[in-house]
Design an enzyme around this catalytic site. Structure first.
Site, PDB file in Angstrom:
ATOM      1  CE1 TYR A   1      -3.178  -2.852   0.429  1.00  0.00           C
ATOM      2  CE2 TYR A   1      -2.250  -3.164   2.658  1.00  0.00           C
ATOM      3  CZ  TYR A   1      -3.120  -3.548   1.584  1.00  0.00           C
ATOM      4  OH  TYR A   1      -3.816  -5.030   1.696  1.00  0.00           O
TER       5      TYR A   1
ATOM      6  CG  ASP B   1       5.374   0.674  -2.976  1.00  0.00           C
ATOM      7  OD1 ASP B   1       4.824   0.008  -2.462  1.00  0.00           O
ATOM      8  OD2 ASP B   1       6.724   0.870  -3.129  1.00  0.00           O
TER       9      ASP B   1
ATOM     10  CD  GLN C   1      -4.424   7.402  -0.472  1.00  0.00           C
ATOM     11  OE1 GLN C   1      -4.767   8.130  -1.414  1.00  0.00           O
ATOM     12  NE2 GLN C   1      -3.302   6.969  -0.698  1.00  0.00           N
TER      13      GLN C   1
ATOM     14  NE  ARG D   1       1.905  -1.215   6.254  1.00  0.00           N
ATOM     15  CZ  ARG D   1       1.652  -2.264   5.803  1.00  0.00           C
ATOM     16  NH1 ARG D   1       0.905  -3.309   6.480  1.00  0.00           N
ATOM     17  NH2 ARG D   1       1.439  -2.458   4.592  1.00  0.00           N
ATOM     18  N   GLY D   2       5.474   2.394   7.262  1.00  0.00           N
ATOM     19  CA  GLY D   2       5.812   2.756   5.677  1.00  0.00           C
ATOM     20  C   GLY D   2       5.980   4.406   5.633  1.00  0.00           C
ATOM     21  CD  GLU D   3       7.948   7.707   1.365  1.00  0.00           C
ATOM     22  OE1 GLU D   3       7.730   8.620   0.540  1.00  0.00           O
ATOM     23  OE2 GLU D   3       8.966   7.040   1.430  1.00  0.00           O
ATOM     24  CG  ASP D   4      -0.073   7.276   2.076  1.00  0.00           C
ATOM     25  OD1 ASP D   4      -0.018   8.435   1.481  1.00  0.00           O
ATOM     26  OD2 ASP D   4      -1.066   6.941   2.319  1.00  0.00           O
ATOM     27  CB  SER D   5       0.183   5.483   7.347  1.00  0.00           C
ATOM     28  OG  SER D   5       1.144   4.445   7.529  1.00  0.00           O
TER      29      SER D   5
ATOM     30  CE1 TYR E   1       5.003  -2.640   6.175  1.00  0.00           C
ATOM     31  CE2 TYR E   1       6.573  -1.496   7.695  1.00  0.00           C
ATOM     32  CZ  TYR E   1       6.046  -1.382   6.604  1.00  0.00           C
ATOM     33  OH  TYR E   1       6.028  -0.542   5.319  1.00  0.00           O
TER      34      TYR E   1
END
Length: 377
Positions: A15, A17, A255, A271-275, A193
Site C-alpha cells: 500500500y 507505494d 485514504q 507504518r511505511g511512508e504514506d501513513s 508490520y
C-alpha cells in the site's frame, strides 16, 4: 495546453507505494490542472484504497486520473512531458526507447523514498544517469528546506483543525466505521508490520489505570494481535476486551477516511511512508514502524528523523520518544518505554501539533514537482 504526466508505480509493499502515487496523481490533477496517467503493476493492491477500480480493465478513469495497468508485456504509449519513476522503479525498456526518440525529451525524475538524512538536501534535484541522451534527475521528498517537501493537499491543515474541533463530526465519522469509543478511554490506532514487541505494549495497555480503545485496520499486524488475544481469527467489526484495553478491528478504508481516523485518535501507530506522513498532519503523537531493510540500514533513517523531530523537546521528553520508537523498531521493552512517554504526554502532544504546523510552512511535494518542471522548461 496542460502538461502531461506519467507516474510509474511498481507495488512492492502492498500500500505504501500506491498510496503515495495515488495521492500525488490526484493532487496534480485537481490543484495544478495536469493531465496524469498513473501506471500501476498491481491493480488488486490499488483496489483496497480505491474500491471503484476494475482490476480487469487495463485503462480507466478514476477521480480525474487515467489509471493504466502496467503488465509484463508493455502495451505501448507515447511518453508524457514529465515522467516520474516512483521509488526508483525501473521503467519499461520500450517506454525508455520512446523517450529517447521524442523531439523534445521529457523531464524524467526518480521520486525517491522519504528521508530526514542530511545528505538528501545535497542530492535533491541533481542529475542522475542518462539513457540515450535523456537525463534523469533525483527528486527527494523531505522535512528540511532544500528538499521536495511532503505531500499535502491545499487546505488540509485547516480541514483537520476544524474536524478536531467538532466533536459531533468526529462522532458521526466513527459511527460510520462502527466505532463507539469506550467512555473516558484514550482512542488510538495501530497500523503496523508484524512486530514481536506488540505483546509487551498490549500488556501494559491492558493493565493501565486509564482505558484504551485501540482501532486496528485490517493488515499485517493482525496476526500478532490475534496471538496476544488468544483467538483463532479476527475480522472487521470484531471487538475484544482485556482489562483496560478494548481492541476493535476495522475494515481497510479509503485514504480520506484514514486521514479522519488519524485525526480522531489521540495516538497513532503507523507504518511505511504514506501513513507516516498523514499521521504527522494529524498533529497528534505518533509511533513509526519503519520498513525493515537488510543490515538494519533502516535504523539510520529512523535515527535521522528522530534527531530532527525531537530537537525542540526537553531532554526527558526527547528520551521518552526516542526510547519508544527504538524499542518498537528494534525489539526493545515497549512496556517501560510506553510508561516513560505517558509521563511527558502534555509536552509530546503539543510538540506534535507544533511540528505539523512547522512542516506546513514548506511547499508541498506536488507544488515542488510542478515548480521544478516549470523551471526546467
Amino acid at each position: 495546453m496542460k502538461a502531461r504526466w506519467d507516474i510509474f508505480c511498481s507495488v512492492v509493499d502492498n500500500y505504501g507505494d500506491i498510496g503515495v502515487t495515488w495521492r500525488l496523481a490526484r493532487q496534480l490533477v485537481v490543484e495544478h490542472g495536469c493531465d496524469v496517467r498513473l501506471w500501476v503493476d498491481d491493480l488488486r493492491a490499488f483496489e483496497r484504497m480505491c474500491p471503484d477500480i476494475d482490476v480487469q480493465v487495463g485503462q480507466q478513469w478514476q477521480e480525474g486520473v487515467q489509471v493504466r495497468h502496467w503488465p509484463a508485456e508493455w502495451p505501448g504509449a507515447h511518453p508524457a512531458d514529465v515522467v516520474i519513476a516512483a521509488f526508483a522503479c525501473q521503467l519499461p525498456p520500450e517506454y525508455m526507447d520512446r523517450m529517447a526518440e521524442c523531439e523534445r525529451a521529457p523531464l524524467w525524475m526518480n521520486l525517491d523514498y522519504l528521508s530526514a538524512e542530511d545528505w538528501v538536501v545535497g542530492c535533491h534535484r541533481l542529475p542522475s544517469v542518462k539513457y540515450k541522451g535523456v537525463q534523469k534527475y533525483f527528486f527527494f521528498p523531505g522535512f528540511r528546506p532544500g528538499t521536495g517537501g511532503l505531500l499535502r493537499e491545499a487546505g488540509l491543515l485547516e480541514r483537520r483543525r476544524a474536524f478536531q474541533q467538532d466533536a459531533a463530526a468526529q462522532q458521526r465519522f466513527l459511527q460510520s466505521l462502527g466505532v463507539a469509543p469506550t467512555a473516558g478511554a484514550r482512542l488510538m490506532s495501530l497500523f503496523a508490520y508484524e512486530n514481536d514487541g506488540l505483546a509487551g505494549w498490549l500488556d501494559v495497555l491492558a493493565a493501565d489505570g486509564r482505558g484504551t480503545h485501540l482501532l486496528v485496520p485490517e493488515g499485517r499486524i493482525l496476526g500478532d494481535v490475534q496471538r496476544w488475544l488468544g483467538v483463532n481469527s479476527l475480522s472487521a467489526g470484531d471487538i475484544q476486551v482485556r482489562g483496560a484495553l478494548t481492541v476493535q478491528v476495522i475494515a481497510f478504508v479509503r485514504q480520506e477516511q484514514y486521514d479522519r481516523l488519524l485525526w480522531c485518535c489521540e495516538f497513532n501507530a503507523v507504518r511505511g511512508e504514506d501513513s507516516f506522513v498523514r499521521a504527522q498532519w494529524a498533529g497528534r503523537p505518533l509511533l513509526w514502524h519503519i520498513y525493515r531493510q537488510d543490515e538494519d540500514i533502516h535504523l539510520d533513517k529512523l535515527d535521522a528523523f528522530l534527531e530532527l523531530y525531537t530537537a525542540a523537546l526537553s531532554p526527558a521528553a526527547k528520551a521518552a520518544v526516542v526510547t519508544l520508537w527504538q524499542a518498537w523498531n528494534a525489539d526493545g521493552d515497549m512496556a517501560q518505554s510506553w510508561k516513560m512517554l505517558l509521563e511527558h504526554w502534555p509536552e509530546v502532544s503539543q510538540h506534535a501539533e507544533n511540528w505539523c504546523l512547522e512542516q506546513g510552512l514548506q511547499a508541498d511535494l506536488a507544488t515542488a514537482l510542478v515548480q521544478f518542471y516549470e523551471s526546467w522548461i
